[in-house]
Design a protein around this motif. Structure first.
Motif, PDB file in Angstrom:
ATOM      1  N   LEU A  90       0.822  -1.387  -0.079  1.00 21.50           N
ATOM      2  CA  LEU A  90      -0.085  -0.137   0.195  1.00 21.50           C
ATOM      3  C   LEU A  90       0.733   0.904   0.212  1.00 21.50           C
ATOM      4  O   LEU A  90       2.007   0.857   0.197  1.00 21.50           O
ATOM      5  N   HIS A  91       0.493   2.035  -0.424  1.00 20.74           N
ATOM      6  CA  HIS A  91       1.628   3.308  -0.867  1.00 20.74           C
ATOM      7  C   HIS A  91       0.572   4.741  -0.704  1.00 20.74           C
ATOM      8  O   HIS A  91      -1.026   4.726  -1.055  1.00 20.74           O
ATOM      9  N   LEU A  92       0.780   6.049  -0.225  1.00 19.60           N
ATOM     10  CA  LEU A  92      -0.003   7.316  -0.668  1.00 19.60           C
ATOM     11  C   LEU A  92       1.547   8.147  -0.228  1.00 19.60           C
ATOM     12  O   LEU A  92       2.548   8.827   0.257  1.00 19.60           O
ATOM     13  N   GLN A  93       0.816   8.615  -1.859  1.00 18.38           N
ATOM     14  CA  GLN A  93       2.124   9.975  -2.598  1.00 18.38           C
ATOM     15  C   GLN A  93       0.631  11.206  -1.977  1.00 18.38           C
ATOM     16  O   GLN A  93       0.039  11.617  -1.364  1.00 18.38           O
ATOM     17  N   MET A  94       1.636  11.771  -0.784  1.00 17.81           N
ATOM     18  CA  MET A  94       1.163  13.314   0.171  1.00 17.81           C
ATOM     19  C   MET A  94       1.571  14.455  -0.753  1.00 17.81           C
ATOM     20  O   MET A  94       3.396  14.564   0.009  1.00 17.81           O
ATOM     21  N   ASN A  95       1.431  15.103  -1.308  1.00 20.57           N
ATOM     22  CA  ASN A  95       2.035  16.969  -1.591  1.00 20.57           C
ATOM     23  C   ASN A  95       0.919  17.543  -0.886  1.00 20.57           C
ATOM     24  O   ASN A  95       0.079  17.938  -0.321  1.00 20.57           O
ATOM     25  N   SER A  96       1.810  19.055  -1.420  1.00 19.41           N
ATOM     26  CA  SER A  96       1.463  19.816  -0.846  1.00 19.41           C
ATOM     27  C   SER A  96       0.794  20.318   1.343  1.00 19.41           C
ATOM     28  O   SER A  96       0.289  19.957   1.303  1.00 19.41           O
ATOM     29  N   LEU A  97       1.773  19.596   1.473  1.00 23.74           N
ATOM     30  CA  LEU A  97       1.672  19.600   3.228  1.00 23.74           C
ATOM     31  C   LEU A  97       2.099  20.055   3.282  1.00 23.74           C
ATOM     32  O   LEU A  97       2.187  21.468   3.050  1.00 23.74           O
ATOM     33  N   LYS A  98       0.727  20.186   5.075  1.00 24.62           N
ATOM     34  CA  LYS A  98       0.639  21.124   5.346  1.00 24.62           C
ATOM     35  C   LYS A  98       0.846  21.333   6.287  1.00 24.62           C
ATOM     36  O   LYS A  98       0.751  19.761   7.317  1.00 24.62           O
ATOM     37  N   PRO A  99       1.245  22.381   7.861  1.00 23.24           N
ATOM     38  CA  PRO A  99       1.336  21.825   8.840  1.00 23.24           C
ATOM     39  C   PRO A  99       0.021  20.476   9.594  1.00 23.24           C
ATOM     40  O   PRO A  99       0.539  20.045  10.282  1.00 23.24           O
ATOM     41  N   GLU A 100      -1.269  21.554   9.141  1.00 19.68           N
ATOM     42  CA  GLU A 100      -2.497  20.113  10.155  1.00 19.68           C
ATOM     43  C   GLU A 100      -2.027  18.863   9.807  1.00 19.68           C
ATOM     44  O   GLU A 100      -2.732  17.942  10.481  1.00 19.68           O
ATOM     45  N   ASP A 101      -1.191  18.939   8.493  1.00 19.91           N
ATOM     46  CA  ASP A 101      -1.205  16.743   8.184  1.00 19.91           C
ATOM     47  C   ASP A 101      -0.148  16.189   8.984  1.00 19.91           C
ATOM     48  O   ASP A 101      -0.223  14.680   8.978  1.00 19.91           O
ATOM     49  N   THR A 102       0.491  17.155  10.186  1.00 17.58           N
ATOM     50  CA  THR A 102       1.446  16.105  11.323  1.00 17.58           C
ATOM     51  C   THR A 102       0.594  15.620  11.881  1.00 17.58           C
ATOM     52  O   THR A 102      -0.483  15.733  12.682  1.00 17.58           O
ATOM     53  N   ALA A 103       1.467  14.037  12.233  1.00 18.29           N
ATOM     54  CA  ALA A 103       1.152  13.339  12.509  1.00 18.29           C
ATOM     55  C   ALA A 103       1.404  11.997  12.585  1.00 18.29           C
ATOM     56  O   ALA A 103       2.191  12.129  11.872  1.00 18.29           O
ATOM     57  N   VAL A 104       0.866  10.539  13.142  1.00 20.40           N
ATOM     58  CA  VAL A 104       1.553   9.335  13.150  1.00 20.40           C
ATOM     59  C   VAL A 104       0.989   8.880  12.286  1.00 20.40           C
ATOM     60  O   VAL A 104      -0.806   8.883  12.014  1.00 20.40           O
ATOM     61  N   TYR A 105       0.927   8.494  11.168  1.00 19.63           N
ATOM     62  CA  TYR A 105       0.189   7.670   9.819  1.00 19.63           C
ATOM     63  C   TYR A 105      -0.168   5.855   9.982  1.00 19.63           C
ATOM     64  O   TYR A 105       1.443   5.071  10.490  1.00 19.63           O
ATOM     65  N   TYR A 106      -0.913   5.638   9.955  1.00 19.81           N
ATOM     66  CA  TYR A 106      -1.216   3.858  10.533  1.00 19.81           C
ATOM     67  C   TYR A 106      -1.687   3.656   9.035  1.00 19.81           C
ATOM     68  O   TYR A 106      -2.665   4.421   8.683  1.00 19.81           O
ATOM     69  N   CYS A 107      -1.405   2.532   8.744  1.00 16.15           N
ATOM     70  CA  CYS A 107      -1.329   2.035   7.582  1.00 16.15           C
ATOM     71  C   CYS A 107      -2.501   0.408   8.155  1.00 16.15           C
ATOM     72  O   CYS A 107      -1.948   0.103   9.358  1.00 16.15           O
ATOM     73  N   ASN A 108      -3.614   0.230   7.361  1.00 16.29           N
ATOM     74  CA  ASN A 108      -4.505  -0.685   8.052  1.00 16.29           C
ATOM     75  C   ASN A 108      -5.076  -1.412   6.581  1.00 16.29           C
ATOM     76  O   ASN A 108      -5.486  -1.251   5.334  1.00 16.29           O
ATOM     77  N   PHE A 109      -5.369  -3.145   6.803  1.00 12.62           N
ATOM     78  CA  PHE A 109      -5.958  -4.249   6.010  1.00 12.62           C
ATOM     79  C   PHE A 109      -6.527  -4.279   6.007  1.00 12.62           C
ATOM     80  O   PHE A 109      -6.405  -5.423   7.518  1.00 12.62           O
ATOM     81  N   ARG A 110      -7.382  -4.262   6.063  1.00 19.07           N
ATOM     82  CA  ARG A 110      -8.999  -5.047   6.154  1.00 19.07           C
ATOM     83  C   ARG A 110     -10.053  -6.046   5.479  1.00 19.07           C
ATOM     84  O   ARG A 110      -9.669  -6.116   4.010  1.00 19.07           O
ATOM     85  N   SER A 111     -10.256  -7.086   6.044  1.00 17.95           N
ATOM     86  CA  SER A 111     -10.968  -8.095   5.550  1.00 17.95           C
ATOM     87  C   SER A 111     -12.774  -7.626   6.447  1.00 17.95           C
ATOM     88  O   SER A 111     -13.338  -8.105   7.287  1.00 17.95           O
ATOM     89  N   ALA A 112     -13.458  -7.937   5.385  1.00 20.80           N
ATOM     90  CA  ALA A 112     -14.860  -8.067   5.322  1.00 20.80           C
ATOM     91  C   ALA A 112     -15.830  -8.377   4.665  1.00 20.80           C
ATOM     92  O   ALA A 112     -15.231  -9.039   3.320  1.00 20.80           O
ATOM     93  N   THR A 113     -16.759  -8.325   5.056  1.00 23.67           N
ATOM     94  CA  THR A 113     -17.901  -9.548   4.226  1.00 23.67           C
ATOM     95  C   THR A 113     -17.931  -8.601   2.839  1.00 23.67           C
ATOM     96  O   THR A 113     -18.336  -7.524   3.256  1.00 23.67           O
TER      97      THR A 113
END
Length: 120
Positions: free
Chosen positions: A77-100
């Protein structure tokens, strides 16, 4: 199985970062992959999600700036982040989910988080 997130760091406002997430072992029947984040003093929020068919959904705050993508063959999984802002400051978590098909969650995998800091 654990998810390994990478790519975080310090960047100036207006800059770009690319996050990646890969499982430590084999995973199966993943129906959706997503990125979440938790900013300082905030609750965890959904950033972007992508289905196994490639349908994407973004938080309003990142639309037009972030792009989520996945490699189904490699289960990455990838996330391309452009034009970043100070409010984007965070810990980023990835998630894989299996659902019906009706949305019942069968299992979730979570990454350990990667810190993104955007300076003004």
């Amino acid at each position: 199985v654990q998810l390994q997130a990478s790519g975080g760091g310090l960047v100036q406002a207006g800059g770009s970062l690319s996050l990646s997430c890969a499982p430590s072992g084999s995973v199966f029947s993943i129906t959706a992959m997503g990125w979440y984040r938790r900013g300082p003093g905030k609750q965890r929020e959904l950033v972007a999600v992508i289905s196994s068919g490639g349908i994407t959904n973004y938080a309003d705050s990142v639309k037009g700036r972030f792009t989520i993508s996945r490699d189904n063959a490699k289960n990455t999984l990838h996330l391309q982040m452009n034009s970043l802002k100070p409010e984007d400051t965070a810990v980023y978590y990835c998630n894989f989910r299996s659902a019906t098909p009706r949305g019942v969650i069968l299992f979730d995998y979570w990454g350990q988080g990667t810190l993104v800091t955007v300076s003004s």
